[in-house]
Motif scaffolding. Structure first.
Motif, PDB file in Angstrom:
ATOM      1  N   SER A 231       1.290  -1.104   0.377  1.00  0.00           N
ATOM      2  CA  SER A 231       0.118  -0.313   0.029  1.00  0.00           C
ATOM      3  C   SER A 231       1.179   1.164   0.490  1.00  0.00           C
ATOM      4  O   SER A 231       2.205   1.070  -0.085  1.00  0.00           O
ATOM      5  CB  SER A 231      -0.666   0.686   1.660  1.00  0.00           C
ATOM      6  N   LEU A 232      -0.132   2.368   0.454  1.00  0.00           N
ATOM      7  CA  LEU A 232       1.046   3.731   0.053  1.00  0.00           C
ATOM      8  C   LEU A 232       0.138   4.593   1.127  1.00  0.00           C
ATOM      9  O   LEU A 232      -0.448   4.442   1.140  1.00  0.00           O
ATOM     10  CB  LEU A 232       0.393   4.334  -1.402  1.00  0.00           C
ATOM     11  N   ASP A 233       1.593   4.297   1.943  1.00  0.00           N
ATOM     12  CA  ASP A 233       0.847   5.412   3.393  1.00  0.00           C
ATOM     13  C   ASP A 233       1.811   7.040   3.125  1.00  0.00           C
ATOM     14  O   ASP A 233       2.913   7.199   2.797  1.00  0.00           O
ATOM     15  CB  ASP A 233       2.497   4.143   5.152  1.00  0.00           C
ATOM     16  N   ILE A 234       1.628   7.973   3.949  1.00  0.00           N
ATOM     17  CA  ILE A 234       2.436   8.950   4.338  1.00  0.00           C
ATOM     18  C   ILE A 234       2.408   9.421   6.004  1.00  0.00           C
ATOM     19  O   ILE A 234       1.494   8.295   7.093  1.00  0.00           O
ATOM     20  CB  ILE A 234       1.847   9.613   4.489  1.00  0.00           C
ATOM     21  N   MET A 235       3.212   9.875   6.639  1.00  0.00           N
ATOM     22  CA  MET A 235       2.995  10.172   7.980  1.00  0.00           C
ATOM     23  C   MET A 235       3.930  11.169   7.583  1.00  0.00           C
ATOM     24  O   MET A 235       4.979  11.759   6.760  1.00  0.00           O
ATOM     25  CB  MET A 235       3.743   9.139   8.547  1.00  0.00           C
TER      26      MET A 235
ATOM     27  N   SER B   7      -3.270  -1.330  -1.797  1.00  0.00           N
ATOM     28  CA  SER B   7      -3.013  -2.404  -2.418  1.00  0.00           C
ATOM     29  C   SER B   7      -3.849  -3.328  -2.523  1.00  0.00           C
ATOM     30  O   SER B   7      -4.782  -4.100  -1.645  1.00  0.00           O
ATOM     31  CB  SER B   7      -1.495  -2.880  -2.310  1.00  0.00           C
ATOM     32  N   SER B   8      -4.301  -3.750  -4.048  1.00  0.00           N
ATOM     33  CA  SER B   8      -5.026  -4.819  -3.863  1.00  0.00           C
ATOM     34  C   SER B   8      -4.593  -5.774  -5.370  1.00  0.00           C
ATOM     35  O   SER B   8      -5.592  -5.977  -5.983  1.00  0.00           O
ATOM     36  CB  SER B   8      -6.800  -4.285  -3.790  1.00  0.00           C
TER      37      SER B   8
ATOM     38  N   TYR C 147       1.784   1.552 -10.090  1.00  0.00           N
ATOM     39  CA  TYR C 147       0.887   0.666  -9.371  1.00  0.00           C
ATOM     40  C   TYR C 147       0.703  -0.719 -10.036  1.00  0.00           C
ATOM     41  O   TYR C 147       0.283  -0.394 -11.586  1.00  0.00           O
ATOM     42  CB  TYR C 147      -0.484   0.799  -8.808  1.00  0.00           C
ATOM     43  N   GLY C 148       1.012  -1.827  -9.448  1.00  0.00           N
ATOM     44  CA  GLY C 148       0.751  -2.882 -10.480  1.00  0.00           C
ATOM     45  C   GLY C 148       1.879  -4.091 -10.328  1.00  0.00           C
ATOM     46  O   GLY C 148       2.444  -4.318  -9.445  1.00  0.00           O
TER      47      GLY C 148
ATOM     48  N   GLN D  62      -0.391  -8.887 -13.693  1.00  0.00           N
ATOM     49  CA  GLN D  62      -1.173  -6.950 -13.135  1.00  0.00           C
ATOM     50  C   GLN D  62      -0.348  -6.004 -14.940  1.00  0.00           C
ATOM     51  O   GLN D  62       0.895  -5.449 -13.962  1.00  0.00           O
ATOM     52  CB  GLN D  62      -1.807  -7.034 -11.690  1.00  0.00           C
ATOM     53  N   PRO D  63      -0.381  -5.909 -15.553  1.00  0.00           N
ATOM     54  CA  PRO D  63       0.039  -4.259 -16.245  1.00  0.00           C
ATOM     55  C   PRO D  63       0.202  -3.661 -14.863  1.00  0.00           C
ATOM     56  O   PRO D  63      -0.702  -2.710 -14.245  1.00  0.00           O
ATOM     57  CB  PRO D  63      -0.183  -3.611 -17.084  1.00  0.00           C
ATOM     58  N   ALA D  64       1.461  -2.741 -15.064  1.00  0.00           N
ATOM     59  CA  ALA D  64       2.085  -1.955 -13.931  1.00  0.00           C
ATOM     60  C   ALA D  64       1.663   0.165 -15.032  1.00  0.00           C
ATOM     61  O   ALA D  64       1.195  -0.184 -15.827  1.00  0.00           O
ATOM     62  CB  ALA D  64       2.945  -1.535 -14.233  1.00  0.00           C
TER      63      ALA D  64
END
Length: 190
Positions: free
Chosen positions: A3-7, A20-21, A41-42, A50-52
């Motif tokens: 996944s993509l997280d920020i902090m 992410s899935s 993503y991909g 899965q194509p990026a």
């Protein structure tokens, strides 16, 4: 978890902005105004089912948008300093090189057609630094103007030179170099 997280820089206020899935969220880049993030993503690295593609999301996790679809694979995006364009890499489906995506009209301009990767805009928007594979399996650092002119090779060592980024004032470029391939590879991105 890809996944993509920020902090916050001190590690507090961590939150997920993209769950992410089945793919990998990779190589995020902040918009100049700090409100949006583009990322690949991909199917990166070991997973290629899965194509990026290039995705964009607001920093609060809303307004998820696919900027590219299908093949060729797309990844490693970097915002232009004025926030109007994104440079990224494509590969597969008989295409390779760097592309420029105009965020206003979603038009795509072919910047290069060589085995190029890891583009990063200069702070003044006048050049893009990137990695190019040439002479077999040697990788070196190059720059190019956003109009496709004035390609310059900056490194010439037999090591793999890659992951180049600009200092904030645009006066220096840093990169990773490894004579034994990518085993010591480290991201230098912002």
């Amino acid at each position: 978890d890809s996944s993509l997280d920020i902090m916050s820089p001190d590690g507090s206020n961590r939150r997920e902005v993209f769950p992410s899935s089945g793919g990998t969220a990779f190589s995020p880049s902040w918009s100049p105004d700090g409100l949006r993030i583009v990322f690949g993503y991909g199917g990166f690295l070991q997973s290629r089912k899965q194509p990026a593609r290039i995705m964009m999301v607001r920093r609060d996790g809303s307004d998820l948008t696919a900027l590219t679809e299908g093949l060729p694979n797309a990844g490693f995006p970097s915002w232009s300093p004025d926030g109007t364009r994104v440079v990224y890499r494509v590969w597969g489906d008989n295409a390779q090189g760097l592309r420029l995506l105009n965020l206003t009209d979603r038009s795509v301009h072919v910047l290069t057609t060589d085995y190029d990767n890891l583009p990063y805009w200069s702070p003044d928007g006048q050049r893009i630094v990137f990695t190019r594979r040439h002479s077999g399996f040697n990788f070196d650092v190059f720059t190019i103007r956003p109009d496709g002119s004035d390609v310059r090779q900056l490194t010439t060592s037999p090591a793999n030179d890659a992951h180049a980024v600009w200092t904030d004032d645009g006066t220096h470029i840093m990169w990773n170099s490894g004579i034994y391939g990518w085993k010591e590879e480290a991201a230098l991105y912002d």
